[in-house]
Write an enzyme that holds these catalytic residues in place. Sequence first.
Site, PDB file in Angstrom:
ATOM      1  N   ASP A 137       1.404  -4.582   2.308  1.00 16.89           N
ATOM      2  CA  ASP A 137       0.461  -3.843   2.331  1.00 16.89           C
ATOM      3  C   ASP A 137       0.206  -3.193   3.833  1.00 16.89           C
ATOM      4  OD1 ASP A 137      -2.308  -2.893   2.700  1.00 16.89           O
ATOM      5  OD2 ASP A 137      -2.877  -4.036   1.194  1.00 16.89           O
ATOM      6  N   ILE A 163      -4.531  -7.011   7.058  1.00 16.56           N
ATOM      7  CA  ILE A 163      -5.612  -7.840   6.487  1.00 16.56           C
ATOM      8  C   ILE A 163      -6.608  -6.470   6.338  1.00 16.56           C
ATOM      9  CG2 ILE A 163      -7.412  -9.180   6.589  1.00 16.56           C
ATOM     10  CD1 ILE A 163      -5.609 -10.756   8.576  1.00 16.56           C
ATOM     11  N   HIS A 164      -7.246  -6.423   5.290  1.00 17.09           N
ATOM     12  CA  HIS A 164      -8.221  -5.355   5.057  1.00 17.09           C
ATOM     13  C   HIS A 164      -9.360  -5.564   3.859  1.00 17.09           C
ATOM     14  CE1 HIS A 164      -6.541  -3.135   1.576  1.00 17.09           C
ATOM     15  NE2 HIS A 164      -5.285  -3.756   2.052  1.00 17.09           N
ATOM     16  N   GLY A 165     -10.074  -4.740   3.811  1.00 18.52           N
ATOM     17  CA  GLY A 165     -11.114  -5.246   2.608  1.00 18.52           C
ATOM     18  C   GLY A 165     -10.668  -5.841   1.365  1.00 18.52           C
ATOM     19  N   ALA A 217      -9.147  -9.272   2.374  1.00 16.93           N
ATOM     20  CA  ALA A 217     -10.017 -10.282   3.000  1.00 16.93           C
ATOM     21  C   ALA A 217     -10.945 -10.863   1.883  1.00 16.93           C
ATOM     22  CB  ALA A 217     -10.750  -9.672   4.186  1.00 16.93           C
TER      23      ALA A 217
END
Lengths: 137, 164
Positions: free
Chosen positions: B8, B12-14, B17
Amino acid sequence: MNKILIASHGHLASGVQSSLEILTGMGNKVTVIDAYVDDHDYVPDIKKFIDELDGQTGIIFTDLFGGSVNQKVMLEVADHENVFVITGTNLPIVLSVVLEGEEITKAKLEELIAASQVQLVEEPKDDTDLSDDSFLE
Amino acid sequence: MIAQLRVDDRLIHGQVALVWTKELDTPGIVVANDNAASNEMVQMTLKMATPTGKKLLIRSVDDAIKVFNNPKGKGMRMFALTNNVTDALKIAQNVSDIDGINVANVGRFADKSEGETHQVGSTLMLSDKELAALKELTKLDIPVFQQVVPSNPKSSIASMLKNK
């Protein structure tokens, strides 16, 4: 799955739905009312949402405490103890409620709301890096 | 063990997470990325994106492979992230215990000036090198699929790569 309605002045409600869809693919799990974007009377839509709950727990998010959308919601919700109303809605609280697997209770909602406040962003103070060993513990 | 290796480009993103750490029930997140491992600003943003209660480790790809192969981590469910297919291939070739590889979001916002790109599905835009790495990845004995969020169906990468 908790039943959820988001109602706002203008397109905030469908905007939150759009963000929800991108982040979780669960945009279709919420009903939305974008009030006053045309002459449509949205009060029957609020009624319909509450009727279709059929006694099950429902959560209604509104945008502004004391705003007309919130007022109309409060009038419809009166005497329905199975419906919670949350106002000052932001994306984190909607996400938390949508992703909550359990049936929502008042205590649970208070906990989720406390963790979903607007905040000033500052660099995290805890800057300690984990070692491989402490990570794997 | 790696419960999922996700490719990705937002690391780490919405989606990751909020949704995936819950879905996969992984107490540990490992970001395997050479740039992040050496850039304190990137580390700060990754720490901010990490959900409360989850442990985060940011390592170069080579150091991350050592972590994945550490016998102490055998019983720990780890969520591994790379931002490109080439790094994921290197991990897959050097780590034995991987449940599945999710090639989720790659290259859509990358600089398009560096030659031709290949569109695979709606969320992958791959350079020649990345496409070759993805083909190699599907030859390994690990499920390789695409699933942006858990409510999407899993699509097999091998079938998406037909005629590419």
